[in-house]
Design an enzyme around this catalytic site. Structure first.
Site, PDB file in Angstrom:
ATOM      1  N   TYR A  92      46.851  44.016  46.724  1.00 53.64           N
ATOM      2  CA  TYR A  92      47.359  42.279  46.207  1.00 53.64           C
ATOM      3  C   TYR A  92      46.138  42.125  45.163  1.00 53.64           C
ATOM      4  CZ  TYR A  92      48.117  37.502  46.336  1.00 53.64           C
ATOM      5  OH  TYR A  92      48.469  36.223  45.839  1.00 53.64           O
ATOM      6  N   LYS A  98      46.314  41.247  41.192  1.00 57.46           N
ATOM      7  CA  LYS A  98      45.887  40.007  40.455  1.00 57.46           C
ATOM      8  C   LYS A  98      44.849  40.144  39.324  1.00 57.46           C
ATOM      9  CE  LYS A  98      48.677  37.018  42.557  1.00 57.46           C
ATOM     10  NZ  LYS A  98      49.932  36.319  41.929  1.00 57.46           N
ATOM     11  N   SER A 134      44.511  35.021  42.467  1.00 58.30           N
ATOM     12  CA  SER A 134      44.148  34.522  43.829  1.00 58.30           C
ATOM     13  C   SER A 134      42.614  35.026  43.871  1.00 58.30           C
ATOM     14  CB  SER A 134      44.784  35.449  44.588  1.00 58.30           C
ATOM     15  OG  SER A 134      44.488  35.527  45.837  1.00 58.30           O
TER      16      SER A 134
END
Length: 342
Positions: free
Chosen positions: A155, A159, A127
């Site tokens: 998050y 990633k 992402s």
């Protein structure tokens, strides 16, 4: 060819499986079966009724031995993930769903290779949340292929760590890994999820269904988006690229359409009329705004165009794509009349 898709009940997983079934091959090899792995089974009857499709449900980390016993797998598309908002509110969930599950899946692929099978193609969906502005390394106005990722959310950290694991397992010859950084995908069908970027679909999906939706950020906020079709096409191109064409082991940034939320709403009004727009409110949410503001909105890349990848030309086309594929979800009378669906 045998293919495993984690997150197979999600809209990207279902879309990818559908695209693969329609093509019938990946990398010049015929597809014999696709397993969709997720916490729940997909509800698409046309998809699950295909004889090439099988479904496995359960927590990914705990379920990895079962999934690998159903192999060996020639290709693994790892799309499963806890989303951004969830990772901020539930730290342990994020670690388990993103880091621990990915490590378990990579190690299972490593074992498969050690048993004499060819290293499987391993696609990892990363992402643009890997980018952010750090006090020591401010985020540039335009992100390029060599911009250093400095994630500013759990998050994004997950990633980026997984990108590096995929690169190292590839270096060691355990897998043939490809990581691609996906842009915010809009317009997503279905129900809202816990992603901080979820409003970038909800602002249009919900009003077209006659429901209210809120914009939690400034209307002048610029975002980098991609339609579902452009995203799936990018995943397939990256998966089929030669190692030389992919260029090293670093994750690639998929193409982005840069657009402000205000211009997205203008395109929405131009397509469906003013009445559905009255269902949109603008109540700020500092938590979401802070996460979204940390993400880059402008990209300049050499790698993606070299693979033939291009962004969506405009947001009006993105909205039309949603209507074309999910017209049954457009239930607002004014929108249906404007779109010729009545």
């Amino acid at each position: 060819m045998n293919i495993l898709i984690t997150g197979g009940a999600g809209f990207l997983g279902r879309g990818l499986a559908t695209a693969l079934l329609q093509r019938g091959q990946l990398g010049g090899r015929n597809i014999e079966r696709i397993m969709l792995a997720d916490l729940v089974a997909p509800q698409d009857t046309a998809l699950v009724d295909d004889e090439r499709i099988s479904v496995s449900t359960g927590d990914l980390q705990a379920h990895v031995p079962v999934l690998m016993a159903a192999g060996p797998w020639d290709a693994v598309f790892h799309l499963a993930s806890a989303v951004s908002g969830e990772c901020e509110t539930n730290f342990d969930l994020g670690l388990h769903a993103n880091l621990d599950s990915t490590r378990a899946l990579l190690d299972a692929c490593r074992l498969q290779t050690a048993e004499g099978h060819a290293p499987p193609l391993f696609f990892f969906s990363s992402s643009v949340a890997v980018y952010g502005s750090d006090a020591a390394i401010p985020l540039p106005a335009v992100v390029r292929d060599d911009t250093l990722p400095t994630p500013q959310s759990s998050y994004g950290i997950h990633k980026f760590v997984c990108e590096q694991l995929v690169a190292d397992y590839t270096r060691k010859g355990f897998i043939d890994g490809r990581a691609a950084r996906l842009m915010t995908v809009s317009v997503r069908p279905g129900r809202p999820n816990g992603a901080a970027s979820g409003f970038l679909s909800g602002l249009f999906r919900e009003p077209m269904a006659g429901q209210r939706s809120n914009c939690p950020v400034s209307l002048d906020t610029e975002v980098a988006i991609a339609s579902p079709a452009t995203t799936i096409a990018g995943i397939l191109v990256v998966a089929e690229a030669t190692r030389e064409a992919f260029g090293g082991r670093t994750a690639i940034n998929l193409p982005a359409l840069t657009v402000s939320v205000r211009d997205m709403l203008h395109a929405f009004e131009a397509l469906v009329g003013a009445e559905p727009l009255t269902l949109v409110t603008c109540e700020p949410d500092d938590g979401i705004a802070r996460i979204v503001a940390a993400w880059p909105s402008r990209f300049e890349s050499q790698r993606a165009p070299a693979l033939g990848l291009t962004p969506d030309p405009d947001f009006g086309g993105v909205l039309q794509q949603y209507v074309q594929h999910h017209g049954e979800a457009v239930t607002h009378p004014g929108a249906r009349a404007r779109l010729g669906l009545v």
